[in-house]
Design an enzyme around this catalytic site. Sequence first.
Site, short mmCIF file in Angstrom:
data_model
loop_
_atom_site.label_atom_id
_atom_site.label_comp_id
_atom_site.label_asym_id
_atom_site.label_seq_id
_atom_site.Cartn_x
_atom_site.Cartn_y
_atom_site.Cartn_z
N ASP A 230 42.41 39.23 39.99
CA ASP A 230 42.03 39.64 38.65
C ASP A 230 43.03 40.64 38.06
O ASP A 230 43.38 41.63 38.72
CB ASP A 230 40.65 40.30 38.75
CG ASP A 230 39.99 40.50 37.41
OD1 ASP A 230 39.68 39.49 36.75
OD2 ASP A 230 39.76 41.66 37.02
N GLU A 272 46.28 36.66 38.07
CA GLU A 272 45.99 36.54 36.63
C GLU A 272 46.97 37.45 35.88
O GLU A 272 46.87 38.66 35.96
CB GLU A 272 44.55 36.95 36.34
CG GLU A 272 44.16 36.71 34.88
CD GLU A 272 42.98 37.53 34.40
OE1 GLU A 272 42.40 37.19 33.37
OE2 GLU A 272 42.65 38.54 35.06
N HIS A 347 36.62 31.10 32.67
CA HIS A 347 35.41 31.77 32.18
C HIS A 347 35.69 32.75 31.05
O HIS A 347 34.77 33.36 30.52
CB HIS A 347 34.76 32.51 33.35
CG HIS A 347 35.64 33.60 33.88
ND1 HIS A 347 36.86 33.34 34.49
CD2 HIS A 347 35.52 34.94 33.87
CE1 HIS A 347 37.42 34.48 34.82
NE2 HIS A 347 36.63 35.47 34.46
C1 GLC Z 1 39.78 39.38 33.98
C2 GLC Z 1 38.57 38.52 34.17
C3 GLC Z 1 37.59 38.86 33.10
C4 GLC Z 1 37.20 40.32 33.27
C5 GLC Z 1 38.43 41.22 33.28
C6 GLC Z 1 38.09 42.57 33.84
O1 GLC Z 1 40.43 39.11 32.79
O2 GLC Z 1 38.91 37.18 34.18
O3 GLC Z 1 36.46 38.04 33.13
O4 GLC Z 1 36.35 40.72 32.24
O5 GLC Z 1 39.45 40.71 34.09
O6 GLC Z 1 37.83 42.47 35.21
#
Ligand code: GLC
Length: 571
Positions: A230, A272, A347
Amino acid sequence: MIPLTVYHFLQVLTQIIYIMFNNKFEIYEVEKMTPWWKKAVVYQIYPKSFQDSNGDGIGDLQGIIARLDYLENLGVDAIWLSPVYQSPGVDNGYDISNYEAIDPQYGTMADMDELIQKAKEHHIRIVMDLVVNHTSDQHQWFVEARKSKDNPYRDYYIWRDPVDGHEPNSLKSAFSGSAWKFDEQTGQYYLHFFAEQQPDLNWKNPELRQKIYDMMNFWLDKGIGGFRMDVIELIGKDPDKMIRENGPMLHPYLQEMNKNTFGDRDVMTVGETWNATPKIAEEYSDPARHELSMVFQFENQALDQQEGKEKWDLKPLDLGELKKVLVKWQTELDFNHAWNSLFWENHDIPRVISRWGNDKKYRVQCAKMFATVLHLMHGTPYIFNGEEIGMTNCPVKNIDEVEDIESVNMYHERLAEGYDKDKLIHAINVKGRDNARRPMQWNDEKNAGFTKSKPWLTVNPNYKEINVKKALADPNSIFYTYQELITLRHENEIVVNGDFKLVHDTGDEVLAYYRILGTEKWLVVANLSGEEQQFTSTDRIKENLLSNYAVRNDLHDITLKPYEAFAVAIK
Ligand code: GLC
Ligand code: CA
């Protein structure tokens, strides 16, 4: 000469026997060099919305276990499981209060162990979501840290004194407002790039880093298939210099993590990274650098938002731009030293057919087109639950129908700034994260077969038409296109390792490309638009592989139907 021990001798012997029996020396060589995750298709499950097994309206681990047959039938190799750890649920599990416990709403650690085991029996690996940029404010570390300035856990988080009675600087939270929250007890601000209940961890603290690695090893020892990391690009942050992503310590930390955790294990890791360029993606995924297997890049996400503004500031998509970004990531990334991930949905982003296709008149055709274009590209494809049956966005009329913290915070902030209510609701309907988070549509019974009681988030009313049961019963459904694409990847090395070559001069609306491996050549042609388009090629078809309309016999001066897509092997 080095004397062979009996053990070494047996090892060599088994290898020779293996090669002889398979009689495919070359394949053996290639397979040795190609890790499993390059050949894999990954399926993302949003656990809260996948399948409820005990009638509380919330999806759970036993629900996932009950659907493993379905996933094996689809053919996926791994599940990326969005967080199921203990969490107060402010950001649906992305705010973790205990990394080594399962949230009771999803089940127990025994259920988790069972899922890992049963998934293995279905030839599916479980990839866990690793959320280590921040924790929940309910995590024991933060509960301790906020007690006093000299608490041993204080330095696990990022604290600063007020400047002239205000926030230390103008850093913003992704969920609206300042990234700094004043904490009365000790009179300092702490940093939170997301909700104020998600304090950012201080990666500069070596003891904290070691605790994270220990936790990762706890999960690796359970036999998981890897991690999706993440917002990992944030861990090298330097808030005093206003550096968020891609900080100077990001890559050293990832190398240290690799060495201390998964480096010598056969797992996949995907970061990510919203701000990756092909060059940066190479830094993460070059095997020689010992960091990650691949990253998610999001360059196409900015294409339908006004320049320099936020995702809510809408602008229409230019298909030529979309095509350019897709091609850029196929051609500018050097696949000899890097790897790519391929996805339309997750998501956090809307359903692609609603966003960039036509989810009414051409729902089935465009869903198959998007799938075909993506899955035959170079990289590892990801499917978000429900994408494989063509689930759509689900509009709301009022803010109290919205669950997601990002949308809710934005709505109130902008309303106070004088924005028009209807325009804000419209933006939420186009881009809001609840769109993808609606319950999975399994059948046409009450609540789409997701739950027997009231679902935590309302089911999309189109479930009577769009559901798994119907898709499985229809040989022409979107589901079977996904299944075919997965099979094509598993059975043809060209899909995994073939070079990508763009067919030039096809116009903005048509994306056509070759995959080339040795003497083998495939051609993929896709009409990205809802209007007919012209296409021509001198290539001659050897074999039809896949199409979403009637199969083509030749490629000379053809009129592509709306969202038509096909793949052929050519002579
Ligand atoms: C990432 C996740 C998202 C979350 C954010 C904070 O972007 O995919 O769903 O809200 O991180 O953890
Ligand atoms: Ca449940």
